[in-house]
Design a protein around this motif. Structure first.
Motif, PDB file in Angstrom:
ATOM      1  N   ALA A 252       0.853  -1.190   0.000  1.00 53.42           N
ATOM      2  CA  ALA A 252       0.000   0.000   0.000  1.00 53.42           C
ATOM      3  C   ALA A 252       0.889   1.241   0.000  1.00 53.42           C
ATOM      4  O   ALA A 252       2.002   1.214   0.542  1.00 53.42           O
ATOM      5  CB  ALA A 252      -0.896  -0.001   1.237  1.00 53.42           C
ATOM      6  N   ARG A 253       0.412   2.337  -0.600  1.00 53.39           N
ATOM      7  CA  ARG A 253       1.180   3.581  -0.598  1.00 53.39           C
ATOM      8  C   ARG A 253       1.019   4.339   0.715  1.00 53.39           C
ATOM      9  O   ARG A 253       1.856   5.178   1.055  1.00 53.39           O
ATOM     10  CB  ARG A 253       0.739   4.469  -1.773  1.00 53.39           C
ATOM     11  CG  ARG A 253       1.008   3.850  -3.140  1.00 53.39           C
ATOM     12  CD  ARG A 253       2.478   3.488  -3.301  1.00 53.39           C
ATOM     13  NE  ARG A 253       2.755   2.811  -4.548  1.00 53.39           N
ATOM     14  CZ  ARG A 253       3.154   3.418  -5.655  1.00 53.39           C
ATOM     15  NH1 ARG A 253       3.306   4.733  -5.664  1.00 53.39           N
ATOM     16  NH2 ARG A 253       3.400   2.720  -6.739  1.00 53.39           N
ATOM     17  N   THR A 254      -0.059   4.031   1.443  1.00 53.63           N
ATOM     18  CA  THR A 254      -0.299   4.689   2.728  1.00 53.63           C
ATOM     19  C   THR A 254      -0.446   3.639   3.816  1.00 53.63           C
ATOM     20  O   THR A 254      -1.210   2.678   3.666  1.00 53.63           O
ATOM     21  CB  THR A 254      -1.572   5.562   2.685  1.00 53.63           C
ATOM     22  OG1 THR A 254      -1.443   6.525   1.643  1.00 53.63           O
ATOM     23  CG2 THR A 254      -1.776   6.285   4.014  1.00 53.63           C
ATOM     24  N   TRP A 255       0.315   3.816   4.904  1.00 51.92           N
ATOM     25  CA  TRP A 255       0.253   2.914   6.049  1.00 51.92           C
ATOM     26  C   TRP A 255      -0.072   3.714   7.299  1.00 51.92           C
ATOM     27  O   TRP A 255       0.282   4.892   7.413  1.00 51.92           O
ATOM     28  CB  TRP A 255       1.593   2.194   6.253  1.00 51.92           C
ATOM     29  CG  TRP A 255       1.922   1.212   5.181  1.00 51.92           C
ATOM     30  CD1 TRP A 255       2.276   1.497   3.897  1.00 51.92           C
ATOM     31  CD2 TRP A 255       1.930  -0.212   5.304  1.00 51.92           C
ATOM     32  NE1 TRP A 255       2.500   0.335   3.199  1.00 51.92           N
ATOM     33  CE2 TRP A 255       2.311  -0.729   4.043  1.00 51.92           C
ATOM     34  CE3 TRP A 255       1.670  -1.104   6.347  1.00 51.92           C
ATOM     35  CZ2 TRP A 255       2.421  -2.092   3.795  1.00 51.92           C
ATOM     36  CZ3 TRP A 255       1.788  -2.464   6.101  1.00 51.92           C
ATOM     37  CH2 TRP A 255       2.151  -2.953   4.844  1.00 51.92           C
ATOM     38  N   SER A 264       7.220   1.328  11.860  1.00 53.12           N
ATOM     39  CA  SER A 264       7.350   2.309  10.771  1.00 53.12           C
ATOM     40  C   SER A 264       8.680   2.153  10.042  1.00 53.12           C
ATOM     41  O   SER A 264       8.738   2.251   8.806  1.00 53.12           O
ATOM     42  CB  SER A 264       7.204   3.733  11.318  1.00 53.12           C
ATOM     43  OG  SER A 264       8.138   3.984  12.348  1.00 53.12           O
ATOM     44  N   THR A 265       9.758   1.873  10.778  1.00 51.33           N
ATOM     45  CA  THR A 265      11.064   1.670  10.148  1.00 51.33           C
ATOM     46  C   THR A 265      11.049   0.459   9.227  1.00 51.33           C
ATOM     47  O   THR A 265      11.617   0.484   8.121  1.00 51.33           O
ATOM     48  CB  THR A 265      12.161   1.488  11.228  1.00 51.33           C
ATOM     49  OG1 THR A 265      12.237   2.666  12.028  1.00 51.33           O
ATOM     50  CG2 THR A 265      13.515   1.220  10.589  1.00 51.33           C
ATOM     51  N   ASN A 272      11.538   0.628   0.464  1.00 53.50           N
ATOM     52  CA  ASN A 272      12.778   1.071  -0.193  1.00 53.50           C
ATOM     53  C   ASN A 272      13.428  -0.074  -0.969  1.00 53.50           C
ATOM     54  O   ASN A 272      13.998   0.133  -2.041  1.00 53.50           O
ATOM     55  CB  ASN A 272      13.749   1.604   0.858  1.00 53.50           C
ATOM     56  CG  ASN A 272      14.985   2.235   0.234  1.00 53.50           C
ATOM     57  OD1 ASN A 272      14.878   3.160  -0.572  1.00 53.50           O
ATOM     58  ND2 ASN A 272      16.148   1.732   0.600  1.00 53.50           N
ATOM     59  N   GLU A 273      13.340  -1.300  -0.437  1.00 51.35           N
ATOM     60  CA  GLU A 273      13.902  -2.467  -1.138  1.00 51.35           C
ATOM     61  C   GLU A 273      13.254  -2.684  -2.502  1.00 51.35           C
ATOM     62  O   GLU A 273      13.879  -3.205  -3.424  1.00 51.35           O
ATOM     63  CB  GLU A 273      13.717  -3.731  -0.289  1.00 51.35           C
ATOM     64  CG  GLU A 273      14.562  -3.757   0.979  1.00 51.35           C
ATOM     65  CD  GLU A 273      14.204  -4.910   1.905  1.00 51.35           C
ATOM     66  OE1 GLU A 273      14.815  -5.000   2.984  1.00 51.35           O
ATOM     67  OE2 GLU A 273      13.305  -5.710   1.549  1.00 51.35           O
ATOM     68  N   HIS A 274      11.983  -2.273  -2.625  1.00 48.79           N
ATOM     69  CA  HIS A 274      11.241  -2.492  -3.871  1.00 48.79           C
ATOM     70  C   HIS A 274      11.005  -1.200  -4.644  1.00 48.79           C
ATOM     71  O   HIS A 274      10.241  -1.197  -5.626  1.00 48.79           O
ATOM     72  CB  HIS A 274       9.906  -3.177  -3.563  1.00 48.79           C
ATOM     73  CG  HIS A 274      10.072  -4.540  -2.956  1.00 48.79           C
ATOM     74  ND1 HIS A 274      10.374  -5.658  -3.701  1.00 48.79           N
ATOM     75  CD2 HIS A 274      10.011  -4.962  -1.666  1.00 48.79           C
ATOM     76  CE1 HIS A 274      10.472  -6.721  -2.901  1.00 48.79           C
ATOM     77  NE2 HIS A 274      10.253  -6.319  -1.663  1.00 48.79           N
ATOM     78  N   GLY A 275      11.647  -0.127  -4.210  1.00 52.12           N
ATOM     79  CA  GLY A 275      11.520   1.145  -4.920  1.00 52.12           C
ATOM     80  C   GLY A 275      10.129   1.752  -4.875  1.00 52.12           C
ATOM     81  O   GLY A 275       9.685   2.407  -5.831  1.00 52.12           O
TER      82      GLY A 275
END
Length: 324
Positions: A252-255, A264-265, A272-275
């Motif tokens: 999802a783009r929003t968490w 959150s980290t 970030n691993e999947h861009g």
């Protein structure tokens, strides 16, 4: 060329996989392993491993003898726990209730010791005996749960399981994530936001439960995945979010979550691993409770109802000026 410990673990795994009691082990000069059935009956099986030296070829293991393996009927971990010889049988049912209620060992021992005095049964057993009883039950629930997870996988659902094997060959569950076919379909339809949080309490396996939740266009709560971990460190949440990606093939783009930075980290790291760009929002309910807790700690008197009214008025603001 396995070590003695490896041979021991292999035999334990072989026996436990077939439902037989724990075996007892004695060692002699690190070259032999002697086994007999945990039931203690001389008529049951015995096994001897022997480590032999073959000149320049090095050491090799041979199965020196096997007698009547096995005569003892298969037993579950639950049955073995109930056979505990140190705790009076009159108290085992009550201990089982305490275990299911997530009462810790110290408190359970205190309660049962008092009950033993009322029933006038021996009280020579120790907290360590209660711990052993609980540990056996925990292995039982682990075995049951791992079996259910295996069944879900066979049924075509996505299930990730992480476990270790203890010295007896028992599988000890560390963490898992379940995503059923229905959960996958729900996320495909409403993939825009996911709420991730853990329960305050723990289940029978003494593990908190983590839920990945979203909402439909009609504001109906939807479960996208559900998991559980032995602990709640960053590695656990990284493992869960990575498995979530593997099961759904997307994020999802929003968490939304509470203020736990481990969660959150982990979300940002996997994104970030999947861009993928994601935004992690804080839960309003948690924010309000933090404000009230800090005000109380500073001994600032406030009206609960008025504070909530003002807080939600700020939350509804659509501009910085309105918020101020």
């Amino acid at each position: 060329h396995p070590s003695l410990e490896h041979a021991v673990a292999t035999l334990n795994a072989f026996l436990r996989a077939r439902g037989y009691p724990n075996v007892h082990l004695s060692k002699k000069r690190s070259a032999n392993a002697y086994y007999k059935c945990g039931c203690g009956k001389s008529s049951c099986f015995s096994v001897t491993f022997s480590l032999l030296l073959h000149g320049g070829a090095g050491y090799s293991w041979t199965l020196a003898s096997m007698v009547d393996l096995p005569k003892c009927p298969p037993q579950t971990a639950m049955e073995l726990a109930l056979q505990n010889r140190f705790i009076p049988k009159e108290l085992k049912d009550e201990l089982l209730v305490l275990y299911k209620s997530n009462v810790n060992v110290a408190n359970a021992h205190s309660v049962i010791a008092q009950r033993a005095r009322e029933l006038e049964v021996p009280t020579t057993w120790l907290p360590a005996d209660v711990k052993n009883f609980f540990d056996s039950l925990n292995r039982s629930f682990n075995d049951d749960l791992i079996g259910l997870l295996d069944e879900l996988t066979i049924a075509g659902h996505s299930v990730a399981v992480d476990f270790t094997t203890d010295a007896t060959g028992a599988r000890v569950l560390n963490r898992y994530l379940i995503t059923t076919k229905q959960m996958k379909n729900a996320f495909k339809q409403w993939p825009s936001m996911v709420v991730l949080d853990a329960t305050y309490g723990k289940n029978f396996s003494l593990m908190p439960v983590q839920c990945f939740v979203g909402t439909s266009s009609e504001n109906v709560l939807l479960l996208f995945s559900v998991g559980s971990t032995r602990s709640e460190v960053t590695d656990d949440y990284l493992w869960l979010v990575r498995r979530f990606w593997e099961h759904h093939g997307a994020m999802a783009r929003t968490w939304m979550t509470d203020g736990d930075e481990k969660i959150s980290t982990s979300i940002k790291a996997v994104a970030n691993e999947h861009g993928v760009e994601v935004q992690v929002l804080l839960c309003v309910w948690h924010l309000l409770n933090n404000i009230m807790r800090h005000l109380a700690a500073k001994k600032i008197v406030f009206d609960d109802v008025e504070l909530k009214r003002l807080f939600y008025h700020c939350r509804a603001a659509t501009t910085s000026d309105a918020f101020e």
